[in-house]
Motif scaffolding. Sequence first.
Motif, PDB file in Angstrom:
ATOM      1  N   VAL A 108       0.834  -1.206   0.000  1.00 49.95           N
ATOM      2  CA  VAL A 108       0.000   0.000   0.000  1.00 49.95           C
ATOM      3  C   VAL A 108       0.869   1.256   0.000  1.00 49.95           C
ATOM      4  O   VAL A 108       0.544   2.244  -0.673  1.00 49.95           O
ATOM      5  CB  VAL A 108      -0.961  -0.008   1.210  1.00 49.95           C
ATOM      6  N   GLU A 109       1.985   1.222   0.719  1.00 48.51           N
ATOM      7  CA  GLU A 109       2.884   2.376   0.750  1.00 48.51           C
ATOM      8  C   GLU A 109       3.497   2.624  -0.628  1.00 48.51           C
ATOM      9  O   GLU A 109       3.618   3.779  -1.073  1.00 48.51           O
ATOM     10  CB  GLU A 109       3.987   2.169   1.792  1.00 48.51           C
TER      11      GLU A 109
ATOM     12  N   ASP B  34       0.536 -12.281  -3.723  1.00 43.49           N
ATOM     13  CA  ASP B  34       1.883 -12.396  -4.297  1.00 43.49           C
ATOM     14  C   ASP B  34       2.582 -11.043  -4.390  1.00 43.49           C
ATOM     15  O   ASP B  34       3.228 -10.716  -5.398  1.00 43.49           O
ATOM     16  CB  ASP B  34       1.819 -13.042  -5.689  1.00 43.49           C
ATOM     17  N   ALA B  35       2.437 -10.220  -3.334  1.00 43.22           N
ATOM     18  CA  ALA B  35       3.127  -8.930  -3.209  1.00 43.22           C
ATOM     19  C   ALA B  35       2.700  -7.908  -4.258  1.00 43.22           C
ATOM     20  O   ALA B  35       3.399  -6.921  -4.490  1.00 43.22           O
ATOM     21  CB  ALA B  35       4.642  -9.119  -3.249  1.00 43.22           C
ATOM     22  N   ARG B  36       1.551  -8.120  -4.879  1.00 46.97           N
ATOM     23  CA  ARG B  36       1.017  -7.146  -5.829  1.00 46.97           C
ATOM     24  C   ARG B  36      -0.474  -6.952  -5.581  1.00 46.97           C
ATOM     25  O   ARG B  36      -1.154  -7.827  -5.038  1.00 46.97           O
ATOM     26  CB  ARG B  36       1.247  -7.606  -7.274  1.00 46.97           C
ATOM     27  N   ILE B  37      -0.961  -5.820  -6.020  1.00 43.11           N
ATOM     28  CA  ILE B  37      -2.374  -5.496  -5.824  1.00 43.11           C
ATOM     29  C   ILE B  37      -3.209  -6.151  -6.922  1.00 43.11           C
ATOM     30  O   ILE B  37      -2.988  -5.897  -8.113  1.00 43.11           O
ATOM     31  CB  ILE B  37      -2.586  -3.974  -5.830  1.00 43.11           C
TER      32      ILE B  37
ATOM     33  N   LEU C 277       3.146   2.638 -10.558  1.00 41.32           N
ATOM     34  CA  LEU C 277       1.857   1.958 -10.460  1.00 41.32           C
ATOM     35  C   LEU C 277       1.913   0.600 -11.147  1.00 41.32           C
ATOM     36  O   LEU C 277       1.427  -0.403 -10.615  1.00 41.32           O
ATOM     37  CB  LEU C 277       0.757   2.825 -11.090  1.00 41.32           C
ATOM     38  N   LEU C 278       2.499   0.565 -12.333  1.00 40.21           N
ATOM     39  CA  LEU C 278       2.592  -0.701 -13.059  1.00 40.21           C
ATOM     40  C   LEU C 278       3.400  -1.732 -12.278  1.00 40.21           C
ATOM     41  O   LEU C 278       3.118  -2.932 -12.339  1.00 40.21           O
ATOM     42  CB  LEU C 278       3.223  -0.472 -14.439  1.00 40.21           C
TER      43      LEU C 278
ATOM     44  N   VAL D 176      -5.188  -6.977 -12.247  1.00 35.93           N
ATOM     45  CA  VAL D 176      -5.828  -6.136 -11.228  1.00 35.93           C
ATOM     46  C   VAL D 176      -7.182  -5.630 -11.706  1.00 35.93           C
ATOM     47  O   VAL D 176      -7.388  -5.347 -12.899  1.00 35.93           O
ATOM     48  CB  VAL D 176      -4.905  -4.950 -10.868  1.00 35.93           C
ATOM     49  N   VAL D 177      -8.102  -5.525 -10.758  1.00 33.71           N
ATOM     50  CA  VAL D 177      -9.440  -5.000 -11.048  1.00 33.71           C
ATOM     51  C   VAL D 177      -9.676  -3.777 -10.167  1.00 33.71           C
ATOM     52  O   VAL D 177      -9.486  -3.836  -8.947  1.00 33.71           O
ATOM     53  CB  VAL D 177     -10.535  -6.050 -10.766  1.00 33.71           C
ATOM     54  N   LEU D 178     -10.073  -2.665 -10.783  1.00 33.24           N
ATOM     55  CA  LEU D 178     -10.435  -1.449 -10.054  1.00 33.24           C
ATOM     56  C   LEU D 178     -11.945  -1.295 -10.071  1.00 33.24           C
ATOM     57  O   LEU D 178     -12.572  -1.283 -11.125  1.00 33.24           O
ATOM     58  CB  LEU D 178      -9.797  -0.218 -10.699  1.00 33.24           C
TER      59      LEU D 178
END
Length: 301
Positions: free
Chosen positions: A182-183, A274-277, A197-198, A205-207
């Motif tokens: 998140v940071e 897995d350490a990603r959003i 961001l990438l 990812v889904v927003l």
Amino acid sequence: MNERSAATTDPATEAFLRHRNLLFTVAYEMLGSAADAEDALQETWLRWTKVDLDQVQDQRAYLVRITTRRALDRLRTMKRRKEDYVGPWLPEPLLTAPDVAEDAELAESVSMALMLVLETLAPTERAVFVLREVFGVGYDEIAAAVGKTPATVRQIAHRARRHVDARRPREAVSPGQVRAVVESFRRALETRDLQGLLDVLAPEVVLMSDGGGVKQAATHPVVGAGKVAHLIVGGLGRARIALTSEPTTVNGNPALLLRVDGELDGVIAVRVEDARITGLYYVRNPRKLTRITSETPLTLR
């Protein structure tokens, strides 16, 4: 009903207040709305005051049963409201205390990611799953709460568990790992750093953004790191706004409070794998932002 102003010597009031945080948690996990959960508790209180306590063997179980029935009624009417909702409907975010984040089972059960999975269940399936898998209620007691036989409840529980397990996050991620992700997202967001961001967004990812027809928001989920990153950076660039973000804890998990030109704009909750959003859930609807300035106590017991 202002039950806290009632005489504390009243056994019915004492029992209700003793279990109130639990009852709110049950109702909220079933409904995804703090306002509707409070209404369900109000109805539970009114029903509870008419009960002959001498005939109640287990007050906690009886109160959970009443709350479940009231929440089920509301869940069925909410289904029609959600069908008319403008854009994606997201659960109402709650500012939660550190003890919620420290309870891994509770934090997962109220996380935005799992709450959205619960949205895909039918009302009775959701009630059965919440009572059985989250609160460990016995099949006989669940059957009494939802008006089904214990055998039917077992079948529903199995079906709901299989449905949820297929859609919940693949692995548990520690709060510390989520905070780090998140940071990184926060820094990239504030600096309009497209590559940043990438780097932090998973390819799939889904927003989802919830403006409720009051605030501007994407009317459909945005899928893919490239699309999400360009939408964020492009939107901020076009608007030429002063964006600041503040780490917070929402629904027991790290999140961000976003302010535009100093005014609260919304809350972003995340799903990390897995350490990603893999999921971004942006609540902008002002009606859903009333519970992010003071902590809401939640409990499984």
